[in-house]
Design a protein around this motif. Structure first.
Motif, short mmCIF file in Angstrom:
data_model
loop_
_atom_site.label_atom_id
_atom_site.label_comp_id
_atom_site.label_asym_id
_atom_site.label_seq_id
_atom_site.Cartn_x
_atom_site.Cartn_y
_atom_site.Cartn_z
N GLU A 127 -37.86 33.69 44.89
CA GLU A 127 -37.79 33.69 42.87
C GLU A 127 -38.78 32.20 42.58
O GLU A 127 -39.04 32.11 41.67
CB GLU A 127 -36.72 34.25 42.00
N GLY A 128 -37.83 31.60 43.31
CA GLY A 128 -38.15 30.20 42.90
C GLY A 128 -39.98 29.52 43.01
O GLY A 128 -40.36 29.00 42.96
N ASP A 129 -41.01 30.96 43.58
CA ASP A 129 -41.69 30.46 44.50
C ASP A 129 -42.68 30.70 43.10
O ASP A 129 -43.91 30.00 43.39
CB ASP A 129 -42.39 31.35 46.03
N HIS B 216 -30.51 28.31 28.39
CA HIS B 216 -30.46 28.24 29.65
C HIS B 216 -31.67 27.69 30.03
O HIS B 216 -32.19 26.91 30.86
CB HIS B 216 -29.54 28.82 30.90
N TRP B 217 -33.01 28.96 28.90
CA TRP B 217 -34.55 28.71 29.78
C TRP B 217 -34.69 27.91 29.29
O TRP B 217 -35.43 27.44 29.91
CB TRP B 217 -34.95 30.34 28.54
N HIS B 218 -34.20 27.52 27.88
CA HIS B 218 -35.28 26.01 27.65
C HIS B 218 -34.59 25.25 27.84
O HIS B 218 -35.89 23.88 28.17
CB HIS B 218 -35.01 26.37 26.20
N ALA B 219 -33.35 24.55 28.95
CA ALA B 219 -33.00 23.93 29.96
C ALA B 219 -33.65 23.48 30.79
O ALA B 219 -33.81 22.55 31.51
CB ALA B 219 -31.57 23.75 30.04
N ALA B 220 -34.09 24.57 31.86
CA ALA B 220 -35.45 24.97 32.82
C ALA B 220 -36.43 24.49 32.76
O ALA B 220 -37.17 24.51 33.70
CB ALA B 220 -34.92 26.45 33.00
N HIS B 221 -36.65 24.04 31.83
CA HIS B 221 -38.44 23.55 31.46
C HIS B 221 -38.05 22.61 31.97
O HIS B 221 -37.75 21.19 32.11
CB HIS B 221 -39.33 23.89 30.41
N ALA C 241 -27.62 28.80 38.58
CA ALA C 241 -27.37 28.54 38.16
C ALA C 241 -27.89 28.18 36.75
O ALA C 241 -28.70 28.42 37.14
CB ALA C 241 -26.95 26.65 38.59
N PRO C 242 -26.91 28.03 36.00
CA PRO C 242 -27.82 27.73 34.22
C PRO C 242 -29.66 27.24 34.71
O PRO C 242 -30.62 27.06 33.96
CB PRO C 242 -27.39 26.83 33.56
N ASP C 243 -29.60 25.83 35.57
CA ASP C 243 -30.64 25.44 35.40
C ASP C 243 -31.94 25.42 36.49
O ASP C 243 -32.61 24.95 36.73
CB ASP C 243 -30.05 24.10 36.12
N GLY C 244 -31.24 27.23 37.15
CA GLY C 244 -32.36 27.51 37.77
C GLY C 244 -32.16 27.64 39.79
O GLY C 244 -32.72 27.78 40.26
N THR C 245 -31.22 26.41 40.04
CA THR C 245 -31.33 25.88 41.14
C THR C 245 -30.07 27.61 42.00
O THR C 245 -29.29 27.53 41.68
CB THR C 245 -29.94 24.80 41.21
N THR C 246 -30.83 27.66 43.09
CA THR C 246 -29.77 28.48 43.89
C THR C 246 -28.49 28.25 44.03
O THR C 246 -27.97 27.20 44.68
CB THR C 246 -30.78 28.78 45.16
N LEU D 280 -41.35 26.36 34.25
CA LEU D 280 -39.74 26.84 34.64
C LEU D 280 -39.07 26.49 36.41
O LEU D 280 -39.77 26.67 36.65
CB LEU D 280 -39.75 28.49 33.98
N ALA D 281 -38.32 26.15 35.72
CA ALA D 281 -37.39 25.14 37.02
C ALA D 281 -37.15 26.63 37.74
O ALA D 281 -37.00 27.42 37.56
CB ALA D 281 -36.43 24.05 36.70
N GLY D 282 -37.62 26.02 39.40
CA GLY D 282 -36.63 27.52 39.98
C GLY D 282 -36.80 28.64 40.12
O GLY D 282 -37.64 29.56 39.73
N ASN D 283 -35.57 29.19 40.02
CA ASN D 283 -35.33 30.83 39.85
C ASN D 283 -35.87 30.98 38.53
O ASN D 283 -36.35 33.08 38.42
CB ASN D 283 -34.21 31.33 40.50
N TRP D 284 -36.28 30.91 37.90
CA TRP D 284 -36.73 30.87 36.16
C TRP D 284 -38.40 30.93 36.07
O TRP D 284 -38.83 31.44 35.35
CB TRP D 284 -36.46 29.83 35.09
N ALA D 285 -38.58 30.41 37.53
CA ALA D 285 -40.17 30.43 37.60
C ALA D 285 -40.86 31.71 37.10
O ALA D 285 -41.81 31.35 36.21
CB ALA D 285 -40.47 30.12 38.75
#
Length: 332
Positions: free
Chosen positions: A45-47, A325-330, A237-242, A55-60
């Motif tokens: 999903e991070g792709d 978490h969503w906003h922090a992933a920007h 994790a909340p920052d999108g890191t697997t 959005l970073a990582g898996n939030w993308a």
């Protein structure tokens, strides 16, 4: 603390809701984990999706998730879980009567509020679906010509061999998505969601307000998986890191075409000066077109649902945490 407001009966009901929410989601996640062992892995999903995301990582995939909508913020992880959903397809076809046109990249996003059984959708500013414009094959000549009607013959002659022949079609939302069915997304042949859309036709001779379908009379699409999709579960994790122990998770479904051949298509409206060419578009396309005469195919649709891995546990202010978490992933 809750018993002081609702009494013991209220506490029992709340506990039942948590068990339903937690039990249903746990069963779905267990199914996902089991299926991952037997199916090819989907893309990480991070792709990201077809369009670039900030959005970073898996939030993308969820760059338009309406996390700040009041209804999403109010999700408490007790009665309701808050989730993000994104679905995209790079290509496909839509057939209206005897005419078939290609579809370009489509991106559908909305929020979900559910108790593990029933879900309501929350649209991002009323624009859940976004689609790239496509050129109609044959342009205006294919859309309205040939014709033995003098006024159309004149238009056809003007359009032939010129830029006036180019017609661009763009799918636009005509209302909010509804009737979302989580289980249908995991299976085949069941409508996953109802999407009200309209199709804008852009051409100098048709004017800038030529539509097939409208907010008042939309085309109602109900796409279903044509085959069993591949399934992939990832925790992060909340920052999108697997992170295999992360509190967040995405369930991604990919590789299956989504189809619908049950929708009707209303007549054109606003084509030409004061709608003078509505009848010409209707005549060539056979509009209005009844159910069964039209079809949609979205090739290799990718659908990802994301939120807390255990939505009924440890997240009493779940909607607010999801937004944080969503906003922090920007990334910008």
């Amino acid at each position: 603390m809750r018993e002081s407001k609702t009494g013991r009966a209220g506490t029992r009901r709340s506990g039942t809701r948590r068990r339903v929410l937690g039990g249903t989601m746990a069963a779905m996640l267990a199914f996902a984990a089991t299926t991952v062992a037997t199916l090819p892995a989907a893309a990480d999903e991070g792709d990201g999706g077809p369009a670039a995301s900030d959005l970073a990582g898996n939030w993308a995939p969820f760059d338009r998730c309406p996390v700040d909508d009041p209804a999403m913020l109010d999700a408490d992880g007790d009665e309701l879980a808050a989730l993000c959903l994104a679905s995209s397809s790079e290509s496909g076809t839509m057939t209206i009567g005897e005419k078939t046109v290609p579809t370009a990249g489509t991106d559908l996003q909305f929020g979900l509020l559910g108790d593990g059984v029933d879900y309501t959708t929350v649209s991002p500013g009323g624009t859940g679906i976004e689609a790239d414009p496509v050129k109609v094959p044959g342009g205006l000549l294919n859309l309205m010509c040939p014709s033995d009607i003098p006024v159309l013959t004149t238009l056809c002659e003007r359009a032939a061999g010129s830029s006036l022949n180019t017609v661009t079609a763009t799918v636009e939302p005509a209302g909010d998505p509804s009737d979302f069915n989580l289980n249908a997304g995991l299976s085949t042949g069941q409508p996953i969601v109802t999407l009200p859309i309209k199709i804008k036709l852009d051409n100098p001779l048709l004017g800038g307000n030529c539509y097939i379908g409208s907010n008042e009379e939309p085309i109602l699409l109900e796409p279903a998986n044509a085959e069993q999709p591949m399934l992939n579960l990832v925790r992060y994790a909340p920052d999108g890191t697997t992170d295999p122990t992360g509190v967040m998770s995405n369930i991604a479904l990919s590789g299956a075409d989504q189809v619908d051949d049950s929708f009707a298509v209303p007549g054109a409206d606003g084509c030409g000066l004061f709608g003078a060419l509505d009848w010409a578009v209707d005549s060539q396309l056979g509009l209005p077109s009844p159910e069964g005469a039209n079809s949609l195919v979205l090739h290799s649709a990718d659908t990802t649902t994301g939120g807390f891995y255990t939505p009924a546990n440890f997240t009493p202010n779940q909607g607010e945490q999801l937004a944080d978490h969503w906003h922090a992933a920007h990334t910008d």
